[in-house]
Design an enzyme around this catalytic site. Structure first.
Site: not given
Ligand code: CMP
Length: 139
Positions: A114, A11, A104, A59, A87, A93, A128, A117, A51
């Site tokens: 983070n 990212k 991460r 968010f 994963r 996450t 995807e 992905h 997304y």
């Molecule tokens: P990812 O799981 O790759 O895809 C969805 C993304 O949404 C996740 O990574 C984060 O980058 C973002 N995300 C998920 N939860 C939150 C949150 N609570 N606040 C901000 N961003 C979020």
């Protein structure tokens, strides 16, 4: 045992911080073969489509802003049990909850920014990967 392919993005935060090489090294060392890869930048429209599942989440705006602010590396990875093993390699996450040694934990700042992905299912890995790559870009 799940399928043999997953989809990943390095990212904008990880790219900005110069972590592309280190993250690709972790991915290769863990036994994943890169079968498609590109350095690209998502448009707002791309990110909103990618997304779409999160569009009603609070968010969402922040997520689109973040994912479009600079280039990313997208890739399709191949390995037995690819989705689950990837994963495990990237960690939770929220990097604050990610296990030691995970991508991460090493490279991410917070739950929004983070670093990487990873697809959450074989079905989404296919969706995807197809969003980012045509058949003739996969080797
Ligand atoms: P990812 O799981 O790759 O895809 C969805 C993304 O949404 C996740 O990574 C984060 O980058 C973002 N995300 C998920 N939860 C939150 C949150 N609570 N606040 C901000 N961003 C979020």
């Amino acid at each position: 045992m799940t399928g043999r392919r997953t989809f990943t993005m390095i990212k904008p935060d990880a790219v900005e911080n110069g972590h592309i090489g280190a993250i690709l090294e972790k991915i290769s060392s863990a036994g994943f073969k890169i079968i498609a890869m590109k350095y690209t930048q998502l448009s707002r429209r791309d990110a909103q489509e990618f997304y779409a599942i999160h569009r009603d989440r609070p968010f969402f705006g922040e997520l689109i802003q973040f994912m479009t602010r600079g280039p990313i590396v997208s890739a399709i990875l191949e390995k037995d049990n690819a989705v689950d093993d990837f994963r495990a390699l990237i960690g939770a996450t929220n990097p604050a909850e990610a296990a030691e040694g995970t991508i991460r934990k090493l490279f991410a700042k917070d739950i929004g920014e983070n670093a990487v992905h990873g697809s959450d299912s074989d079905e989404n890995a296919l969706i995807e990967g197809s969003f980012h790559f045509s058949g003739r870009e996969i080797y």
